[in-house]
Design a protein around this motif. Sequence first.
Motif, PDB file in Angstrom:
ATOM      1  N   ILE A  36       0.968  -1.234  -0.063  1.00 49.31           N
ATOM      2  CA  ILE A  36       0.121  -0.177  -0.174  1.00 49.31           C
ATOM      3  C   ILE A  36       1.000   1.290   0.037  1.00 49.31           C
ATOM      4  CG2 ILE A  36      -1.920   1.284   1.257  1.00 49.31           C
ATOM      5  CD1 ILE A  36      -1.149  -2.398   2.171  1.00 49.31           C
ATOM      6  N   GLN A  78       1.356   5.654   0.052  1.00 51.33           N
ATOM      7  CA  GLN A  78       0.897   6.764   0.561  1.00 51.33           C
ATOM      8  C   GLN A  78       1.583   8.119   0.146  1.00 51.33           C
ATOM      9  OE1 GLN A  78       0.350   7.385   4.706  1.00 51.33           O
ATOM     10  NE2 GLN A  78      -1.531   8.550   4.414  1.00 51.33           N
ATOM     11  N   ARG A 127      -1.634  12.640   1.283  1.00 49.12           N
ATOM     12  CA  ARG A 127      -2.791  11.989   0.642  1.00 49.12           C
ATOM     13  C   ARG A 127      -3.156  10.701   1.372  1.00 49.12           C
ATOM     14  NH1 ARG A 127      -3.096  13.564  -4.598  1.00 49.12           N
ATOM     15  NH2 ARG A 127      -4.973  12.645  -4.411  1.00 49.12           N
ATOM     16  N   GLY A 128      -3.886  10.392   1.015  1.00 48.62           N
ATOM     17  CA  GLY A 128      -4.592   8.953   1.389  1.00 48.62           C
ATOM     18  C   GLY A 128      -3.971   7.709   1.297  1.00 48.62           C
ATOM     19  N   LEU A 129      -4.283   6.600   1.767  1.00 46.82           N
ATOM     20  CA  LEU A 129      -3.778   5.356   1.476  1.00 46.82           C
ATOM     21  C   LEU A 129      -4.382   4.774   0.245  1.00 46.82           C
ATOM     22  CD1 LEU A 129      -4.391   3.318   4.882  1.00 46.82           C
ATOM     23  CD2 LEU A 129      -2.188   4.564   3.981  1.00 46.82           C
ATOM     24  N   TRP A 178      -3.920   1.320  -2.283  1.00 45.62           N
ATOM     25  CA  TRP A 178      -3.498  -0.026  -2.234  1.00 45.62           C
ATOM     26  C   TRP A 178      -2.876  -0.121  -3.883  1.00 45.62           C
ATOM     27  CZ3 TRP A 178      -6.023  -3.354  -6.035  1.00 45.62           C
ATOM     28  CH2 TRP A 178      -5.287  -4.800  -6.075  1.00 45.62           C
ATOM     29  N   SER A 188      -1.707  -7.183  -4.023  1.00 46.07           N
ATOM     30  CA  SER A 188      -1.803  -8.007  -2.907  1.00 46.07           C
ATOM     31  C   SER A 188      -1.582  -9.516  -3.563  1.00 46.07           C
ATOM     32  CB  SER A 188      -3.225  -8.221  -2.423  1.00 46.07           C
ATOM     33  OG  SER A 188      -3.303  -6.951  -1.675  1.00 46.07           O
ATOM     34  N   PHE A 207      -3.084  -9.520  -7.222  1.00 49.88           N
ATOM     35  CA  PHE A 207      -4.119  -8.568  -7.783  1.00 49.88           C
ATOM     36  C   PHE A 207      -3.157  -7.211  -7.959  1.00 49.88           C
ATOM     37  CE2 PHE A 207      -7.509 -11.198  -7.694  1.00 49.88           C
ATOM     38  CZ  PHE A 207      -7.406 -11.830  -6.485  1.00 49.88           C
ATOM     39  N   TYR A 253       4.068   0.952   1.884  1.00 46.03           N
ATOM     40  CA  TYR A 253       3.998   0.091   3.141  1.00 46.03           C
ATOM     41  C   TYR A 253       3.981  -1.329   2.699  1.00 46.03           C
ATOM     42  CZ  TYR A 253       2.746   4.349   6.103  1.00 46.03           C
ATOM     43  OH  TYR A 253       2.902   5.436   6.797  1.00 46.03           O
ATOM     44  N   TRP A 283      -8.602 -10.128   2.902  1.00 48.92           N
ATOM     45  CA  TRP A 283      -7.796  -8.940   1.942  1.00 48.92           C
ATOM     46  C   TRP A 283      -7.801  -7.974   2.888  1.00 48.92           C
ATOM     47  CZ3 TRP A 283      -5.224 -11.366  -1.641  1.00 48.92           C
ATOM     48  CH2 TRP A 283      -5.550 -12.494  -2.040  1.00 48.92           C
ATOM     49  N   ASN A 284      -7.580  -7.823   4.238  1.00 46.27           N
ATOM     50  CA  ASN A 284      -7.284  -6.832   4.961  1.00 46.27           C
ATOM     51  C   ASN A 284      -5.815  -6.868   5.461  1.00 46.27           C
ATOM     52  OD1 ASN A 284      -7.719  -8.779   6.878  1.00 46.27           O
ATOM     53  ND2 ASN A 284      -9.119  -7.461   8.315  1.00 46.27           N
ATOM     54  N   PHE A 285      -5.472  -6.099   6.334  1.00 50.76           N
ATOM     55  CA  PHE A 285      -4.124  -5.782   6.660  1.00 50.76           C
ATOM     56  C   PHE A 285      -3.993  -5.805   8.107  1.00 50.76           C
ATOM     57  CE2 PHE A 285      -3.077  -5.754   2.422  1.00 50.76           C
ATOM     58  CZ  PHE A 285      -3.917  -5.210   1.663  1.00 50.76           C
TER      59      PHE A 285
END
Lengths: 105, 120
Positions: free
Chosen positions: B37, B39, B43-45, B47, B50, B59, B95, B105-107
Motif C-alpha cells: 500500500i 501513500q 494524501r490518503g492510502l 492500495w 496483494s 492483484f 508500506y 484481504w485486509n491488513f
Amino acid sequence: YEVTQPLSVSVTPGETATITCGGDKIGRRNVHWYQQRPGQAPVLVIFRNSNRPSGIPDRFSGSNSGNMATLTINRAQTGDEADYYCQVWDSTAVVFGGGTNLAVL
Amino acid sequence: EAQVLESGGGSVQPGESLRLSCAASGFTFRSYAMGWIRQAPGRGLEWVSSISRDGDYIFYADSVEGRFAISRDDSKNILSLRMNNLRVEDSALYYCAKGGEYGDWNFDQWGQGTRVTVSA
C-alpha cells in the motif's frame, strides 16, 4: 467500487465520535477500519465490520448495514486524533476510503 | 510479535526501475496473504498490490498494472515488489502489510514504509 468518507470530524473529549463510510450495498461486504496517527503507519482497529483486534480498546466499535458502515469511538481522547480509513474488498481489488481526519478538541 | 520491515526505496528518474523488499518475522509467513500500500505526501492510502498465501492469486491496482510485479519467497520470508517504468506519480511511502487472519484481504500488521521518489 467506491467508498466515501467525510473529510473531517470533530468531537469534544469524552464525547462520542462517529465516522461513516458510504458505499452501494456496503452492508453486504466486510468493512475494515484503520487508524493512522501523524507520522505513523496505519493500525487495524476494526475488522469484519465490528471486530476488534487484540489490544484495541473497547471504546472502538463498528457497524455496517445498508449503504453505510460506521466507526464509533466512545469517550474520545486526545490520543484518538488521527486519520481513519475504511477498507473493503471488491472482487479483485482492495478499496480504501479517502480517509477522515478526527479532531478531538 | 508479527513484524514486517521494508527496504529498497530511493530516488530515481522517470522510466527507471526499483525493487522493494519486505522481510517478515514473528509469524508463519507462508500462511498469510501479503500486500503493498502506498501513500503520497499529504494524501490518503492507496492500495498497490496483494498476493495470496500460496501465490496463486495476485492483484494489482489499475494504476500499476503491467508495470509492477509482486512476488513472495516463502523460504526466506520475503515479499517483493518490482517496479518498472516508474512515473512521477508513483512517488510515495510504500508500506508492506500482512494479511488478516480470516483471508478478508485486509491488513493487520504494517511496516514503517520505504520512501520512493521519482523525479527528473
